[in-house]
Design a protein around this motif. Structure first.
Motif, PDB file in Angstrom:
ATOM      1  N   GLU A  64       0.835  -1.212   0.000  1.00 53.05           N
ATOM      2  CA  GLU A  64       0.000   0.000   0.000  1.00 53.05           C
ATOM      3  C   GLU A  64       0.860   1.248   0.000  1.00 53.05           C
ATOM      4  OE1 GLU A  64      -3.425   0.445   2.394  1.00 53.05           O
ATOM      5  OE2 GLU A  64      -3.629  -1.692   2.812  1.00 53.05           O
ATOM      6  N   LEU A  67       2.391   1.736  -3.466  1.00 52.75           N
ATOM      7  CA  LEU A  67       1.428   2.192  -4.463  1.00 52.75           C
ATOM      8  C   LEU A  67       1.074   3.659  -4.263  1.00 52.75           C
ATOM      9  CD1 LEU A  67      -0.937  -0.914  -4.689  1.00 52.75           C
ATOM     10  CD2 LEU A  67       0.730  -0.144  -6.388  1.00 52.75           C
ATOM     11  N   GLN A  68       0.931   4.071  -3.013  1.00 50.78           N
ATOM     12  CA  GLN A  68       0.645   5.477  -2.735  1.00 50.78           C
ATOM     13  C   GLN A  68       1.811   6.350  -3.168  1.00 50.78           C
ATOM     14  OE1 GLN A  68      -2.486   6.547  -1.346  1.00 50.78           O
ATOM     15  NE2 GLN A  68      -1.658   8.365  -2.361  1.00 50.78           N
ATOM     16  N   ASP A 105      -2.896  -9.239  -1.700  1.00 48.85           N
ATOM     17  CA  ASP A 105      -2.301  -8.310  -2.658  1.00 48.85           C
ATOM     18  C   ASP A 105      -3.265  -7.966  -3.789  1.00 48.85           C
ATOM     19  OD1 ASP A 105      -0.050  -8.330  -1.107  1.00 48.85           O
ATOM     20  OD2 ASP A 105       1.161  -9.563  -2.465  1.00 48.85           O
ATOM     21  N   ILE A 108      -5.523  -5.235  -2.448  1.00 49.19           N
ATOM     22  CA  ILE A 108      -4.841  -3.937  -2.371  1.00 49.19           C
ATOM     23  C   ILE A 108      -4.722  -3.315  -3.760  1.00 49.19           C
ATOM     24  CG2 ILE A 108      -2.637  -2.807  -1.877  1.00 49.19           C
ATOM     25  CD1 ILE A 108      -2.278  -4.782   0.453  1.00 49.19           C
ATOM     26  N   CYS A 109      -4.303  -4.097  -4.739  1.00 47.06           N
ATOM     27  CA  CYS A 109      -4.147  -3.570  -6.097  1.00 47.06           C
ATOM     28  C   CYS A 109      -5.488  -3.154  -6.688  1.00 47.06           C
ATOM     29  CB  CYS A 109      -3.465  -4.605  -6.992  1.00 47.06           C
ATOM     30  SG  CYS A 109      -1.703  -4.811  -6.644  1.00 47.06           S
ATOM     31  N   ARG A 111      -8.032  -2.040  -4.907  1.00 47.25           N
ATOM     32  CA  ARG A 111      -8.440  -0.815  -4.204  1.00 47.25           C
ATOM     33  C   ARG A 111      -7.673   0.398  -4.711  1.00 47.25           C
ATOM     34  NH1 ARG A 111      -6.518  -0.013   0.927  1.00 47.25           N
ATOM     35  NH2 ARG A 111      -6.296  -2.280   1.152  1.00 47.25           N
ATOM     36  N   TYR A 112      -6.404   0.211  -5.086  1.00 46.12           N
ATOM     37  CA  TYR A 112      -5.594   1.322  -5.590  1.00 46.12           C
ATOM     38  C   TYR A 112      -5.711   1.491  -7.103  1.00 46.12           C
ATOM     39  CZ  TYR A 112      -3.344   2.561  -1.206  1.00 46.12           C
ATOM     40  OH  TYR A 112      -3.095   3.021   0.071  1.00 46.12           O
TER      41      TYR A 112
END
Length: 334
Positions: A64, A67-68, A105, A108-109, A111-112
């Protein structure tokens, strides 16, 4: 010099309008936010394996945070350089039964809203669905035509043909044969991996029928790569004859730097084989820690003669790509 201008109507939006038809491949340990950001700013797609982002127990997911960081830095670059926007980035998911982090994972990917997902070591419908759910596309790497058809049947949007000469888990087939067989039935996004280290090689990949080249090893010897200085120097001083193909280290055939094998006290010319059942990504890599300094590489590294910034490397690739393209266009003009 002629400009690079092609019909991209068959490509998804995420793959259009790049400075060069080039994707930086995800490399274990080596590919992190710094390298990905530098590649994207240079106008090519950068990528990293999700498993490279490993946090200590009790810490927030490092994936996370990465990615941010990548999103923030690329957004900042685009605001400051509206006439030279960054390319999108990709995250590689190892779709192997031993990857216990896969479900987390993927969430997370999703969501981003990662724009490009690269899948390896297994084609699974639910992974493709997770990517499509957030507007992403999936590129699946394969080593033969049979695996290519299975990947598309399960919902992948494009293919990465990993041919002979590629770094890591390389395929055994000639790129001439592999690309031609795939193009007989597939007209979607197609990338070629295998000694893509120069503008000439990139142009050749396009001439074969690939939409993009897929390059990893040249980027090991960049200032932004998360690689030991000795690893970078070995890339600079080695050539194709210094690459050894072996299944010993992961259970699957891969290409490695002979000097790193010799430095580990082994006879690089007489390595035993290992079975694919030994592959385990529970620790982030299928390679045991005892062999952490057995370094992977493709055969194209003879073109790399110094450690340089990613921007400089991409500049050189673009220069040769356009110069040779212009020369060939002139030779074929009527």
């Amino acid at each position: 010099m002629v400009a690079w201008n092609r019909d991209e109507s068959h490509l998804p939006a995420a793959l259009r309008g790049l400075r060069l038809p080039l994707v930086g491949s995800p490399m274990f340990i080596v590919s992190g936010p710094e390298l990905v950001i530098a590649q994207c700013k240079a106008g090519i797609i950068g990528s990293f394996p999700a498993l490279n982002a490993r946090e200590a127990e009790g810490e927030p997911p490092l994936l996370e945070i990465w990615l941010q960081q990548i999103n923030d830095e690329l957004d900042r670059h685009n605001q400051e350089n509206p006439d030279r926007p960054a390319a999108p980035f990709a995250v590689n998911q190892i779709v192997h039964r031993s990857n216990v982090r896969l479900e987390r994972d993927l969430e997370i990917c999703n969501r981003y809203k990662v724009p490009i997902w690269i899948t390896s070591l297994g084609a699974r419908v639910e992974v493709n669905e997770a990517a499509h759910d957030c507007g992403g596309i999936v590129l699946h790497d394969i080593i033969n035509n049979t695996f290519a058809k299975k990947a598309i049947d399960k919902g992948a949007d494009g293919l990465i043909a990993v041919a002979a000469g590629a770094g890591g888990h390389a395929g055994p087939q000639s790129p001439f044969a592999l690309i031609r067989e795939i193009r007989e039935w597939f007209d979607g996004p197609l990338l070629l991996s295998g000694a893509i280290a120069t503008g000439e090689a990139l142009l050749a990949a396009c001439a074969l029928g690939a939409d993009f080249g897929y390059a990893g090893s040249p980027f090991i010897a960049t200032t932004e790569a998360n690689a030991q200085a000795e690893y970078k120097e070995m890339i600079v001083t080695s050539g194709a004859e210094d690459i050894v193909t072996s299944s010993l280290f992961t259970g699957v055939s891969g290409n490695y730097l002979k000097p790193s094998i010799t430095a580990a006290g082994m006879d690089a010319e007489n390595l035993p084989s290992a079975d694919a059942s030994s592959m385990n990504f529970g620790s982030g890599s299928s390679k045991p820690k005892a062999w952490k300094e057995i370094w992977g590489s493709g055969q194209g590294i003879g073109a790399i003669d110094k450690v340089m910034d990613t921007a400089e490397l991409v500049d050189g690739i673009e220069r040769a790509f356009l110069e040779v393209g212009a020369r060939l266009a002139n030779e074929f003009s009527t």
